[in-house]
Design a protein around this motif. Structure first.
Motif, short mmCIF file in Angstrom:
data_model
loop_
_atom_site.label_atom_id
_atom_site.label_comp_id
_atom_site.label_asym_id
_atom_site.label_seq_id
_atom_site.Cartn_x
_atom_site.Cartn_y
_atom_site.Cartn_z
N ARG A 139 2.14 -5.71 -6.94
CA ARG A 139 3.50 -6.14 -6.62
C ARG A 139 3.46 -7.64 -6.33
N THR B 60 3.25 -0.63 -2.83
CA THR B 60 3.81 -1.40 -3.94
C THR B 60 5.16 -0.92 -4.45
N THR C 40 6.83 -4.91 -9.77
CA THR C 40 5.57 -4.19 -9.72
C THR C 40 5.16 -3.83 -11.14
#
Length: 241
Positions: free
Chosen positions: A116, A145, A61
C-alpha cells in the motif's frame, strides 16, 4: 466464558514473554485488555489495482511479486533505502521502503506481496513509496493494506503493526466479552452487542460501522459512570439517614 479473557498476553500465538512485557508497558496485560485497546483512527481505504492503473499521488494497494531488491545508503547517516522491482501481469514498478533494510532477506525468496502506498515522480522516474506491506506467504488477510486500516496508540517499543497482528489473533475471543447494557436498551438505540461493537472498532467494513461502534461503547461508558454515581449517592443517603 469471560475467564478466557483473563489469559495473559504471552498465551497468544507469536507473543512471547518479551513482547508480552512490551504490551504490558502500554497497559495491555491480558487478552481482554488487548481487545479493549481500541484504535483511535483508521487509515482511509485504498484502491486495489494493477501496476498499470496506478496514478501519481493516489494511495493504492497492489498485489505484486518481488523480482529483485537491494539496499542503498544516503547522505543521511541513519537513513537507508530498500528498493525492490515488483510486478504483476500489467507491468513493473520500483517500490521504495525507508529504513526497512531487514526486508532484504525476506524478499530474497521473491515472494508475492500486497503493498500500500503512492506513486511519486522525481526527475522523470516513477517510484512507489510504500506505507505498509504484507508478504502473502504469511498473509493476514490484508490486515495492514486493505480496507479501513486501524491505527492504535503505540510506543517506540511496540509498533502499530504488531498490535494489529495480535488483535487479529485474539478477535475470536471477543464472543466472551460481558455486555453490561440491557438488550432492551441496545435495541431501542439500534446499537450492536458489545462483542460486535468491539470487533467493528477493530475491523470495520465501513466508516459508518466504525462510528456506530464507537458511539455504542461511549454510551456504555457513560451509562456505567451514571450507575456508579447513583450507587454512591444511595450509600451516602443511607449513611446519613
Amino acid at each position: 466464558d469471560p475467564r478466557l479473557l483473563a489469559a495473559p498476553m504471552a498465551s497468544l500465538p507469536g507473543v512471547g514473554k518479551v513482547l508480552a512485557g512490551r504490551f504490558g508497558a502500554i497497559g495491555v496485560h491480558t487478552v481482554g485488555d488487548l481487545l479493549l485497546h481500541l484504535p483511535f483512527r483508521h487509515e482511509p481505504p485504498s484502491r486495489l489495482c494493477s501496476v498499470s492503473a496506478l496514478r501519481v499521488g493516489e494511495t493504492a494497494t497492489i498485489r505484486v511479486r518481488v523480482r529483485s531488491c537491494s539496499v542503498r545508503g544516503t547522505r543521511r547517516r541513519n537513513l537507508k533505502i530498500l528498493e525492490a522491482v515488483v510486478s504483476d501481469d500489467s507491468g513493473a514498478v520500483v517500490a521504495v521502503w525507508y529504513n526497512q533494510g531487514y526486508l532484504e532477506e525476506a524478499f530474497s525468496e521473491r515472494p508475492e506481496v500486497l503493498i500500500r502506498g503512492a506513486i511519486t515522480r522525481r526527475s522523470g522516474a516513477a517510484r512507489f513509496v510504500v506505507q505498509s506491506h504484507e508478504i502473502l506467504s504469511a498473509c493476514e488477510g490484508g490486515l495492514h493494506t486493505l480496507g479501513l486500516v486501524p491505527v492504535y496508540p503505540a510506543t517506540g517499543d511496540i509498533s502499530v503493526r504488531v498490535i494489529r497482528g495480535a488483535v487479529a489473533k485474539a478477535k475470536d475471543l471477543a464472543v466472551h466479552l460481558v455486555d453490561p447494557v440491557p438488550a432492551r436498551m441496545l435495541a431501542s438505540r439500534r446499537y450492536p452487542a458489545k462483542r460486535d461493537a468491539v470487533l467493528a472498532c477493530h475491523f470495520p467494513a465501513t466508516e459508518r460501522e466504525a462510528r456506530v461502534a464507537r458511539d455504542r461503547l461511549a454510551f456504555e461508558e457513560l451509562l456505567l459512570l451514571q450507575v456508579a454515581l447513583l450507587r454512591r449517592r444511595q450509600r451516602e443517603q443511607q449513611h446519613s439517614a
